[in-house]
Design a protein around this motif. Structure first.
Motif, mmCIF file in Angstrom:
data_model
loop_
_atom_site.group_PDB
_atom_site.id
_atom_site.type_symbol
_atom_site.label_atom_id
_atom_site.label_comp_id
_atom_site.label_asym_id
_atom_site.label_seq_id
_atom_site.Cartn_x
_atom_site.Cartn_y
_atom_site.Cartn_z
ATOM 1 N N LEU A 72 31.073 39.447 -0.322
ATOM 2 C CA LEU A 72 31.897 38.322 0.641
ATOM 3 C C LEU A 72 31.100 38.193 1.970
ATOM 4 O O LEU A 72 31.617 37.437 2.564
ATOM 5 N N ARG A 73 30.309 39.168 2.388
ATOM 6 C CA ARG A 73 29.680 38.921 3.805
ATOM 7 C C ARG A 73 28.557 37.624 3.783
ATOM 8 O O ARG A 73 28.438 37.275 5.033
ATOM 9 N N THR A 74 27.998 37.396 2.524
ATOM 10 C CA THR A 74 27.136 36.154 2.434
ATOM 11 C C THR A 74 27.731 35.022 1.816
ATOM 12 O O THR A 74 27.057 34.173 1.745
ATOM 13 N N ALA A 75 28.836 35.238 1.072
ATOM 14 C CA ALA A 75 29.244 33.958 0.361
ATOM 15 C C ALA A 75 29.518 32.908 1.158
ATOM 16 O O ALA A 75 30.385 33.004 2.279
ATOM 17 N N ARG A 76 28.888 31.660 0.777
ATOM 18 C CA ARG A 76 29.503 30.396 1.239
ATOM 19 C C ARG A 76 30.438 29.635 0.421
ATOM 20 O O ARG A 76 30.912 28.871 0.974
ATOM 21 N N ALA A 135 29.338 33.698 -13.087
ATOM 22 C CA ALA A 135 27.961 33.365 -13.743
ATOM 23 C C ALA A 135 27.794 32.005 -13.770
ATOM 24 O O ALA A 135 26.700 31.529 -13.313
ATOM 25 N N GLU A 136 28.709 31.310 -14.064
ATOM 26 C CA GLU A 136 28.558 29.858 -14.147
ATOM 27 C C GLU A 136 28.323 29.081 -12.676
ATOM 28 O O GLU A 136 27.590 28.245 -12.434
ATOM 29 N N VAL A 137 29.069 29.670 -11.629
ATOM 30 C CA VAL A 137 28.875 29.029 -10.483
ATOM 31 C C VAL A 137 27.378 29.597 -9.898
ATOM 32 O O VAL A 137 26.949 28.553 -9.293
ATOM 33 N N ILE A 138 27.168 30.593 -10.090
ATOM 34 C CA ILE A 138 25.647 31.024 -9.654
ATOM 35 C C ILE A 138 24.522 30.121 -10.339
ATOM 36 O O ILE A 138 23.719 29.646 -9.643
ATOM 37 N N ARG A 139 25.012 29.773 -11.669
ATOM 38 C CA ARG A 139 23.814 28.796 -12.194
ATOM 39 C C ARG A 139 24.088 27.637 -11.767
ATOM 40 O O ARG A 139 22.742 26.845 -11.634
ATOM 41 N N LEU A 140 25.042 27.023 -11.154
ATOM 42 C CA LEU A 140 25.187 25.697 -10.605
ATOM 43 C C LEU A 140 24.527 25.671 -9.024
ATOM 44 O O LEU A 140 23.858 24.722 -8.337
ATOM 45 N N ALA A 141 24.906 27.085 -8.194
ATOM 46 C CA ALA A 141 24.874 26.824 -6.840
ATOM 47 C C ALA A 141 24.392 28.314 -6.371
ATOM 48 O O ALA A 141 25.027 28.989 -5.651
ATOM 49 N N PRO A 142 23.257 28.866 -6.661
ATOM 50 C CA PRO A 142 22.726 29.965 -6.342
ATOM 51 C C PRO A 142 22.585 30.327 -4.746
ATOM 52 O O PRO A 142 22.689 31.360 -4.326
ATOM 53 N N ALA A 143 22.070 29.131 -4.254
ATOM 54 C CA ALA A 143 21.892 29.159 -2.710
ATOM 55 C C ALA A 143 23.372 29.624 -1.987
ATOM 56 O O ALA A 143 23.173 29.956 -0.919
ATOM 57 N N ASP A 144 24.347 29.260 -2.765
ATOM 58 C CA ASP A 144 25.922 29.595 -2.108
ATOM 59 C C ASP A 144 26.019 30.876 -2.002
ATOM 60 O O ASP A 144 27.186 31.156 -1.419
ATOM 61 N N HIS A 145 25.368 32.051 -2.853
ATOM 62 C CA HIS A 145 25.649 33.127 -2.957
ATOM 63 C C HIS A 145 27.144 33.279 -3.180
ATOM 64 O O HIS A 145 27.978 33.987 -2.665
ATOM 65 N N PRO A 146 27.797 32.743 -4.215
ATOM 66 C CA PRO A 146 29.234 32.673 -4.500
ATOM 67 C C PRO A 146 29.689 33.981 -4.809
ATOM 68 O O PRO A 146 29.214 34.936 -5.429
ATOM 69 N N ALA A 147 31.118 34.397 -4.475
ATOM 70 C CA ALA A 147 31.772 35.443 -4.837
ATOM 71 C C ALA A 147 33.260 35.120 -5.446
ATOM 72 O O ALA A 147 33.731 33.884 -5.044
ATOM 73 N N VAL A 148 33.425 35.711 -6.508
ATOM 74 C CA VAL A 148 34.587 35.510 -7.356
ATOM 75 C C VAL A 148 35.638 36.570 -7.109
ATOM 76 O O VAL A 148 34.868 37.933 -7.378
ATOM 77 N N ILE A 149 36.611 36.602 -6.842
ATOM 78 C CA ILE A 149 37.707 37.697 -6.865
ATOM 79 C C ILE A 149 38.661 37.640 -7.837
ATOM 80 O O ILE A 149 39.284 36.431 -7.932
ATOM 81 N N VAL A 150 38.850 38.572 -8.476
ATOM 82 C CA VAL A 150 40.230 38.485 -9.736
ATOM 83 C C VAL A 150 41.271 39.200 -8.833
ATOM 84 O O VAL A 150 40.937 40.566 -8.320
ATOM 85 N N TRP A 151 42.431 38.584 -8.638
ATOM 86 C CA TRP A 151 43.479 39.160 -7.823
ATOM 87 C C TRP A 151 44.487 39.452 -8.754
ATOM 88 O O TRP A 151 45.399 38.498 -9.312
ATOM 89 N N VAL A 152 44.853 40.788 -8.927
ATOM 90 C CA VAL A 152 46.007 41.020 -9.795
ATOM 91 C C VAL A 152 46.849 41.924 -8.832
ATOM 92 O O VAL A 152 47.031 43.009 -8.807
ATOM 93 N N ARG A 201 33.516 34.036 6.090
ATOM 94 C CA ARG A 201 33.133 32.798 6.403
ATOM 95 C C ARG A 201 32.399 31.836 5.398
ATOM 96 O O ARG A 201 31.178 31.391 5.495
ATOM 97 N N PRO A 202 32.937 31.371 4.507
ATOM 98 C CA PRO A 202 32.614 30.225 3.557
ATOM 99 C C PRO A 202 32.367 29.126 4.329
ATOM 100 O O PRO A 202 33.141 28.728 5.364
ATOM 101 N N VAL A 203 31.980 28.125 3.533
ATOM 102 C CA VAL A 203 31.756 26.824 4.116
ATOM 103 C C VAL A 203 33.022 26.152 3.723
ATOM 104 O O VAL A 203 33.155 24.927 4.146
#
Length: 396
Positions: free
Chosen positions: A165-169, A197-214, A251-253
């Motif tokens: 989450l510190r670097t995720a755009r 995994a799918e988001v990283i394949r599309l946009a690795p430079a965005d350093h994506p983070a995914v949260i599962v929220w229960v 601080r995502p975009v």
């Protein structure tokens, strides 16, 4: 008289659905876990820093974030060690500190459950349940996992981060549906992992983070809880506060995209009336029984925010749920119906109720494109009144 009979007929259909169709299990009535984290009373009474600590029940996450910004590293660590359940569940606290606090809370919880499991004075069923819960805690303590929220009350609630989450755009949040709790959490976690995994394949430079929220109490089975909105209404403020916490500490975009599966879409519908464009950029529902909203235009999520629905797969049992809401039963219109007004995306390749996040499906590819803002690549569902141009109209 004719209209009254039609109403009774639809009511009977809804009640039959609640009672259970072939293959559906009756559900237990759940008591929603609400309010601030456990341990809040001790936290608010603690004057270790010589000043009041922010009240988890009333302090806005932005103010919580400001409070922690003013502390030294040693002070933050001391609070996490003294009050792990509070700091671990406090929206607005630094994510890295929450990971540390939740590791402490999970470790303590595991040790307590192992002690219960080994206690010969406990009934066999209690010991068996304690072993299961200890094993669930132990899985979450695997090195490399990042638990952003943990609440042992009830059937257990958890939120986990995949990515940094510190670097995720780009950030996405997955909100699962019925039967999701601490014991069954891994199925929901798989959705988040596959999406990342799918988001990283599309946009690795965005350093994506995914949260599962229960972070809410989900229905068990398909029964009264699943057919009503009371658990969604109780959980909606928790989701809104969680999103406020993300806005205050990341601080995502663009604001997060929120993906709501099954009963999770009912919760997202309950929250949608209070969502803002600062909290969410895209709201996506899949396998939805309805959102308790008549039309997409009734979702005031901000001028820049978008509501998407996933075309229902032919093998998804949710297709048998009547698109009605009467006397508090049912969840209303199908969000994937073109008349509802959401942007409907293709689910080609998905199978069953839980297959929309499966690698190789059109739905997962669409979710990834939405998560990174590649709207022009979204594959829309095709019907007589829904074309690709309509689905992506006005998006860039």
């Amino acid at each position: 008289m004719g209209r009254f009979r039609r109403t009774l007929a639809v009511c009977a259909l809804v009640l039959a659905t609640v009672a259970g169709t072939a293959g559906w299990a009756a559900g237990d009535v759940q008591t929603a876990v609400t309010g601030p984290p456990p341990g809040t009373a001790a936290w608010t009474a603690d004057h270790v820093l010589g000043r009041r600590l922010p009240n988890p029940a009333s302090t806005a996450p932005a103010l919580v974030a400001r409070f922690f910004t003013g502390l030294t590293a040693a002070q933050r660590t001391a609070l996490a060690e003294r009050h792990p359940l509070v700091v671990g569940g406090l929206d607005g606290a630094p994510p890295e500190l929450r990971y540390t606090a939740n590791d402490l809370a999970l470790t303590a919880g595991r040790d307590r459950e192992l002690a219960r499991a080994a206690d010969p004075e406990q009934p066999t069923g209690v010991r068996r349940q304690a072993r299961k819960r200890a094993a669930a805690y132990d899985r979450l303590l695997t090195p490399g996992r990042h638990v952003l929220a943990f609440d042992p009350r009830g059937r257990g609630q958890v939120a986990e981060v995949y990515g940094d989450l510190r670097t995720a755009r780009r950030i996405a949040v997955v909100v699962p549906g019925s039967d999701t709790d601490l014991a069954s959490y891994d199925a929901a976690a798989d959705m988040a992992r596959d999406l990342r995994a799918e988001v990283i394949r599309l946009a690795p430079a965005d350093h994506p983070a995914v949260i599962v929220w229960v972070g809410y109490t989900t229905p068990v089975g398909v029964g009264w809880d699943a057919a009503t909105g009371h658990l969604a209404e109780e959980g909606a403020p928790r989701l809104l506060r969680f999103l406020d916490g993300l806005a205050a500490t990341t601080r995502p975009v663009a604001p997060p995209s929120v993906f709501c599966h099954s009963y999770g879409s009912v919760l997202c519908g309950a929250a949608a009336h209070r969502l803002t464009g600062r909290q969410v950029s895209d709201l996506v529902v899949a396998a939805s029984p309805g959102m308790r909203i008549g039309q997409a235009g009734q979702v005031p999520v901000g001028a820049r925010s978008r509501l998407w629905a996933t075309a229902r797969d032919a093998t998804d049992w949710i297709r048998r749920v009547p698109p009605v809401e009467l006397f508090g039963l049912g969840h209303g219109a199908d969000p994937a119906d073109p008349d509802f007004g959401a942007r409907v995306v293709s689910s080609d390749g998905a199978q069953g109720h839980t297959g929309y996040f499966t690698p190789g499906t059109a739905s997962l590819r669409n979710y990834a494109d939405i998560a990174v803002g590649h709207y022009g690549a979204v594959a829309c569902a095709h019907s007589a009144s829904d074309t690709s141009e309509d689905c992506r109209h006005g998006l860039h």
